[in-house]
Design a protein around this motif. Sequence first.
Motif, PDB file in Angstrom:
ATOM      1  N   GLN A 129       2.028 114.449  26.433  1.00 16.14           N
ATOM      2  CA  GLN A 129       3.465 115.379  26.354  1.00 16.14           C
ATOM      3  C   GLN A 129       3.731 115.612  27.773  1.00 16.14           C
ATOM      4  OE1 GLN A 129       3.063 119.105  24.597  1.00 16.14           O
ATOM      5  NE2 GLN A 129       5.326 119.722  24.941  1.00 16.14           N
ATOM      6  N   ASP A 130       2.803 115.852  28.936  1.00 16.61           N
ATOM      7  CA  ASP A 130       3.363 115.986  30.331  1.00 16.61           C
ATOM      8  C   ASP A 130       3.648 114.884  30.964  1.00 16.61           C
ATOM      9  OD1 ASP A 130       3.002 118.829  29.490  1.00 16.61           O
ATOM     10  OD2 ASP A 130       0.711 118.408  30.010  1.00 16.61           O
ATOM     11  N   SER A 131       2.825 113.845  30.811  1.00 11.53           N
ATOM     12  CA  SER A 131       3.170 112.597  31.985  1.00 11.53           C
ATOM     13  C   SER A 131       2.964 111.116  31.014  1.00 11.53           C
ATOM     14  CB  SER A 131       1.884 112.860  33.060  1.00 11.53           C
ATOM     15  OG  SER A 131       0.641 112.886  32.099  1.00 11.53           O
ATOM     16  N   GLY A 132       3.206 111.340  29.889  1.00 13.50           N
ATOM     17  CA  GLY A 132       3.186 110.113  29.076  1.00 13.50           C
ATOM     18  C   GLY A 132       4.419 109.422  29.387  1.00 13.50           C
ATOM     19  N   ILE A 133       4.655 108.132  29.381  1.00 16.08           N
ATOM     20  CA  ILE A 133       5.684 107.482  29.637  1.00 16.08           C
ATOM     21  C   ILE A 133       6.892 107.560  28.852  1.00 16.08           C
ATOM     22  CG2 ILE A 133       4.854 105.247  28.647  1.00 16.08           C
ATOM     23  CD1 ILE A 133       6.871 105.158  31.774  1.00 16.08           C
ATOM     24  N   LEU A 134       6.448 107.708  27.654  1.00 11.20           N
ATOM     25  CA  LEU A 134       7.666 107.893  26.648  1.00 11.20           C
ATOM     26  C   LEU A 134       8.502 109.158  26.977  1.00 11.20           C
ATOM     27  CD1 LEU A 134       9.037 106.641  24.228  1.00 11.20           C
ATOM     28  CD2 LEU A 134       7.630 108.303  22.614  1.00 11.20           C
ATOM     29  N   GLN A 159       8.789 110.761  29.696  1.00  7.84           N
ATOM     30  CA  GLN A 159       9.435 110.303  30.932  1.00  7.84           C
ATOM     31  C   GLN A 159      10.762 109.527  30.812  1.00  7.84           C
ATOM     32  OE1 GLN A 159       7.204 108.710  34.338  1.00  7.84           O
ATOM     33  NE2 GLN A 159       5.265 109.973  33.687  1.00  7.84           N
ATOM     34  N   PHE A 160      10.390 108.385  29.908  1.00 10.48           N
ATOM     35  CA  PHE A 160      11.464 107.577  29.652  1.00 10.48           C
ATOM     36  C   PHE A 160      12.762 108.324  29.159  1.00 10.48           C
ATOM     37  CE2 PHE A 160      13.648 104.533  26.362  1.00 10.48           C
ATOM     38  CZ  PHE A 160      14.230 103.849  27.585  1.00 10.48           C
ATOM     39  N   LEU A 161      12.539 109.093  27.709  1.00 14.34           N
ATOM     40  CA  LEU A 161      13.475 109.619  27.123  1.00 14.34           C
ATOM     41  C   LEU A 161      14.182 110.782  27.905  1.00 14.34           C
ATOM     42  CD1 LEU A 161      11.723 109.964  23.829  1.00 14.34           C
ATOM     43  CD2 LEU A 161      13.471 108.204  24.263  1.00 14.34           C
ATOM     44  N   THR A 162      13.476 111.406  28.962  1.00 15.20           N
ATOM     45  CA  THR A 162      14.083 112.502  29.717  1.00 15.20           C
ATOM     46  C   THR A 162      14.892 111.792  30.749  1.00 15.20           C
ATOM     47  OG1 THR A 162      11.965 113.508  29.732  1.00 15.20           O
ATOM     48  CG2 THR A 162      13.583 114.699  30.813  1.00 15.20           C
ATOM     49  N   SER A 163      14.510 110.776  31.304  1.00 16.67           N
ATOM     50  CA  SER A 163      15.399 110.159  32.344  1.00 16.67           C
ATOM     51  C   SER A 163      16.604 109.502  31.941  1.00 16.67           C
ATOM     52  CB  SER A 163      14.492 108.840  33.149  1.00 16.67           C
ATOM     53  OG  SER A 163      14.272 107.712  32.390  1.00 16.67           O
ATOM     54  N   SER A 188      13.690 118.526  27.209  1.00 12.09           N
ATOM     55  CA  SER A 188      12.427 118.881  27.346  1.00 12.09           C
ATOM     56  C   SER A 188      11.384 118.196  26.457  1.00 12.09           C
ATOM     57  CB  SER A 188      12.259 120.397  27.036  1.00 12.09           C
ATOM     58  OG  SER A 188      12.377 120.567  25.620  1.00 12.09           O
ATOM     59  N   PRO A 189      10.294 117.740  27.518  1.00 15.13           N
ATOM     60  CA  PRO A 189       9.197 116.957  26.704  1.00 15.13           C
ATOM     61  C   PRO A 189       8.710 117.404  25.218  1.00 15.13           C
ATOM     62  CG  PRO A 189       8.252 117.989  28.902  1.00 15.13           C
ATOM     63  CD  PRO A 189       9.656 118.636  28.479  1.00 15.13           C
TER      64      PRO A 189
END
Lengths: 330, 296
Positions: A166-171, A173-177, A183-184
Amino acid sequence: MASVSTLTTRGGSPPDSIEAHPSLESAGTPPQAPRRRRKPERITKLLFIVPAALYIFAFFAFPVIKNITMSLQEYTTATFFTGEAPWVGFANYVTVTSSSLFGPAFLNTALFTAGSLLGQFVIGIALAVFFRRRFPLNGFLRSLMLLPWLLPVIVSSATWRSILDQDSGILNQFLTSIGVIQSPIGWLSDPNVALLSVILVNIWVGIPFNVALLYGGLQDIPEELYEAGALDGATGWKAFWHITWPNLRPVVSVVLVLGVVYTLKVLDVILGLTNGGPANATQTLAVRSYQESFVNFEFGVGSAWSNVLILVSLVFAVLYLRSNRRAVDE
Amino acid sequence: MTDTLISRRGSLPPLTSPKRASMRTGTRTRIGAFASTGIGVIVLAIMLFPIYWMVNTSLQPSGNTLTAGLFPLNPDFSGYERAITDQGQNLLTSLIISVGTVVLTLIISAPAAYALAQFRFRWINVALMVIIVSQMIPGVVIANALYSAYNDLGLLNSLPGLILADASHAIPFAILILRTAMLGIPPSIVEAARIDGAGLVRAFVSVVVPVSRNALITAALFAFLFSWSDFLFALTLTSTEEVRPVTLGIYQYIGTQVANWSAVMATAVLSSIPAIILLVLAQKFIAAGTTGGAVK
């Protein structure tokens, strides 16, 4: 001439089979020779199969029987010290069916199985059809695609856990970016999402196998059918619906029913990703059975759960054997 | 019925079927073909992204791994050092168990497959049905029963215990694919050996085994992979550190070490090596197994 084995096992050993082996060790008294040889040979033949038969009895038949008897006993940690497992009738089954997790586990098993199968199959058939095209690197790409299926499932689970973190997973991160989510998402920690995540990972694990089987089935459809169809204007989607699908049906039913049976018993994907949590959101029949037996050491209750699982599998096993027979008849 | 079922299954894909003789020809231009390659590469890149990510994460310095960049620009091997320190022994344990499973599987399956393919026993169809159904039995059922049996026999936490249990992933599969291959052995070549004075066993060893070489390799590779991947029996039939397959090592890692993702992922990469080697070196056997067995 028929094989030696045919002649000897069919009992009434015809004379020509004797003449076929004039050089065999028992040259002394010809009339008795075949009989002397035949009996030990029948035993030798059985010996080919005995180890496998013993193994299958010990590691498949015995466990099924043992699960039935254990489910009727109070079989707990104490049993391993005292050797006593009192008979309790159907008490374990009452425990299972009255458990607050019975309904959810059943529903989750159904959703997990149906969701996994649907995803694997739809993507699998799309890719199988795609790979029928002729293009450079086709074979190479197709064999690389097998990789997710060959990796140990627990390796895949661990990898997906890092991706879905949840906090630092790439998925996340990608979806937020790219702005899809604000929010995650707690892919594996939010009880409303966890089952979906587990299904998605299981789809990923199962796609290669579906592609391989369906691609094999597609290869068995004669090319002439497409050529004839093309003359009648059946190309693209039309060709798929009128030529590919009807001809693939027997393979499809085998893939689907086998898929159900193998998905029902999946345990490592779920244990590796969520351990049945969060808040029991990913409990299935197999997970329940594992946890009762090996976490709570309630083997009686655990085997009752697994017998429910076997019962469900059995329905589909019968369907499989029947659809297979139909496939052969067609 | 079961008989036809098996051969039908065997004939599904390439074990027997030759390369497609003709493919759609003509209509597609070279450009179209390269466009398809492009699509194929993109699809594959998406499919294999998690595996790339596993490798990428394993090369990050420990600790902050999940905030890693997209590429391991400054590869850091401390994750691997940690993985080998913590899990080296477990990798070795997995290797021993997997090799043991291969040997046991072949010794039990090959003669049985030959018997089911070539001897005319009356109950062959029943036997095949039993084998197919046994593959469908959930592993947790087997584990439930084996735990108490192993407890009585002293096989918990032992290599032989795990080898015997892991073979259950492989033996039905191996019998089925070996039998499919052995159906094609002409009885005359076995007979020729018999005429030369060989007994059944010697004819099997000196004729059947060599001509079934490819199928035996396929069965062996899959037995290895199934056993190497086994998680359920490792989880249920062991509890000590002495005998701990690497799959269980990873499971315990992700339970306790989530702060150190690089070590977890390094172990994952090391555990993926057999699958990758086999896919590269033994591709045709893997393809034969996937489609020929149609089972796992």
